[in-house]
Design a protein around this motif. Structure first.
Motif, PDB file in Angstrom:
ATOM      1  N   CYS A 102     -13.558 -37.846 -43.959  1.00 15.42           N
ATOM      2  CA  CYS A 102     -12.361 -38.229 -43.195  1.00 15.42           C
ATOM      3  C   CYS A 102     -11.776 -37.075 -42.386  1.00 15.42           C
ATOM      4  N   GLY A 103     -12.251 -35.843 -42.618  1.00 18.88           N
ATOM      5  CA  GLY A 103     -11.777 -34.685 -41.860  1.00 18.88           C
ATOM      6  C   GLY A 103     -10.545 -34.011 -42.425  1.00 18.88           C
ATOM      7  N   ALA A 104     -10.010 -34.515 -43.541  1.00 17.82           N
ATOM      8  CA  ALA A 104      -8.798 -33.922 -44.116  1.00 17.82           C
ATOM      9  C   ALA A 104      -9.056 -32.559 -44.756  1.00 17.82           C
ATOM     10  N   VAL A 105     -10.269 -32.335 -45.246  1.00 15.70           N
ATOM     11  CA  VAL A 105     -10.642 -31.049 -45.834  1.00 15.70           C
ATOM     12  C   VAL A 105     -11.682 -30.397 -44.942  1.00 15.70           C
ATOM     13  N   THR A 106     -11.451 -29.137 -44.628  1.00 16.14           N
ATOM     14  CA  THR A 106     -12.379 -28.387 -43.797  1.00 16.14           C
ATOM     15  C   THR A 106     -12.770 -27.101 -44.520  1.00 16.14           C
ATOM     16  N   PHE A 107     -13.824 -26.471 -44.031  1.00 19.49           N
ATOM     17  CA  PHE A 107     -14.226 -25.178 -44.580  1.00 19.49           C
ATOM     18  C   PHE A 107     -14.891 -24.356 -43.497  1.00 19.49           C
ATOM     19  N   GLU A 108     -14.921 -23.065 -43.753  1.00 14.39           N
ATOM     20  CA  GLU A 108     -15.629 -22.125 -42.888  1.00 14.39           C
ATOM     21  C   GLU A 108     -16.392 -21.169 -43.779  1.00 14.39           C
ATOM     22  N   THR A 109     -17.629 -20.861 -43.393  1.00 15.55           N
ATOM     23  CA  THR A 109     -18.405 -19.822 -44.082  1.00 15.55           C
ATOM     24  C   THR A 109     -18.713 -18.724 -43.073  1.00 15.55           C
ATOM     25  N   ARG A 110     -18.769 -17.500 -43.576  1.00 12.42           N
ATOM     26  CA  ARG A 110     -19.048 -16.342 -42.742  1.00 12.42           C
ATOM     27  C   ARG A 110     -20.245 -15.601 -43.313  1.00 12.42           C
ATOM     28  N   GLY A 111     -21.212 -15.335 -42.473  1.00  9.47           N
ATOM     29  CA  GLY A 111     -22.400 -14.615 -42.915  1.00  9.47           C
ATOM     30  C   GLY A 111     -23.486 -15.557 -43.392  1.00  9.47           C
ATOM     31  N   ALA A 112     -24.601 -14.961 -43.747  1.00 14.09           N
ATOM     32  CA  ALA A 112     -25.760 -15.737 -44.205  1.00 14.09           C
ATOM     33  C   ALA A 112     -25.557 -16.194 -45.641  1.00 14.09           C
ATOM     34  N   PRO A 113     -26.045 -17.380 -45.986  1.00 11.03           N
ATOM     35  CA  PRO A 113     -25.964 -17.818 -47.381  1.00 11.03           C
ATOM     36  C   PRO A 113     -26.890 -16.981 -48.261  1.00 11.03           C
ATOM     37  N   ARG A 114     -26.529 -16.878 -49.534  1.00 14.17           N
ATOM     38  CA  ARG A 114     -27.368 -16.202 -50.522  1.00 14.17           C
ATOM     39  C   ARG A 114     -28.639 -17.008 -50.766  1.00 14.17           C
ATOM     40  N   PHE A 115     -28.518 -18.335 -50.705  1.00 16.66           N
ATOM     41  CA  PHE A 115     -29.654 -19.236 -50.921  1.00 16.66           C
ATOM     42  C   PHE A 115     -29.320 -20.602 -50.343  1.00 16.66           C
ATOM     43  N   VAL A 116     -30.355 -21.401 -50.143  1.00 21.71           N
ATOM     44  CA  VAL A 116     -30.218 -22.830 -49.854  1.00 21.71           C
ATOM     45  C   VAL A 116     -31.228 -23.511 -50.764  1.00 21.71           C
ATOM     46  N   SER A 117     -30.749 -24.407 -51.632  1.00 23.38           N
ATOM     47  CA  SER A 117     -31.612 -24.981 -52.657  1.00 23.38           C
ATOM     48  C   SER A 117     -31.233 -26.425 -52.961  1.00 23.38           C
TER      49      SER A 117
END
Length: 126
Positions: free
Chosen positions: A12-27
Motif C-alpha cells: 500500500c506504500g505506507a511503509v518505505t525503506f532505503e538501503t545503502r551499499g551492497a548487501p552482505r548476501f542475497v539468499s
C-alpha cells in the motif's frame, strides 16, 4: 561501503525503506517460518548491516515470530518488510520483492534447504 542506494515499500506504500551499499548476501530461505510469513515456497532476502537500512512509516509493526526473532511488516496491508534475529546480530534482512528493482538482487544461495518443500528446487538444481 558502496554509495549505492535502493528503495522499496509495502503493497500500500505506507511503509518505505532505503538501503545503502551492497548487501552482505542475497539468499532464498526455505524455513517454515519464512514460508508461512510469505505464503510462498521460499522467501528471498537481501541481508544488510543495520546501519545500512532505514525503515519508515507510521504503520510499521513488529512481530516476535519465534524466540530471538522480529519480523517487521506493514500493519495496514500486511506486507513483510524486514527481519532481525539474534542468530544474525547487527543485520537487517529485507525481502527482495519489496525493492523497487528486485531483479537486480539475484540470490546466490539457499538457507535451511533441509526444510524446503519436496517439490521446491534449490539454486543448483535449476
Amino acid at each position: 561501503m558502496s554509495s549505492e542506494k535502493r528503495t522499496g515499500h509495502c503493497l500500500c506504500g505506507a511503509v518505505t525503506f532505503e538501503t545503502r551499499g551492497a548487501p552482505r548476501f542475497v539468499s532464498n530461505c526455505h524455513c517454515e517460518s519464512c514460508r508461512r510469513a510469505s505464503s510462498a515456497p521460499s522467501m528471498t532476502w537481501a541481508g544488510f548491516n543495520e546501519d545500512q537500512v532505514t525503515l519508515s512509516g507510521d504503520t510499521l509493526t513488529a512481530f516476535a515470530s519465534s524466540p530471538d526473532v522480529k519480523r517487521f511488516f506493514c500493519g495496514a496491508c500486511g506486507s513483510p518488510i524486514a527481519f532481525r534475529g539474534e542468530k544474525w546480530p547487527g543485520e537487517t534482512h529485507i525481502p527482495v520483492c519489496a525493492f523497487e528493482a528486485p531483479g537486480e538482487l539475484v540470490p546466490t544461495s539457499d538457507h535451511f534447504a533441509e526444510e524446503r518443500l519436496p517439490w521446491a528446487a534449490l539454486l543448483g538444481q535449476r
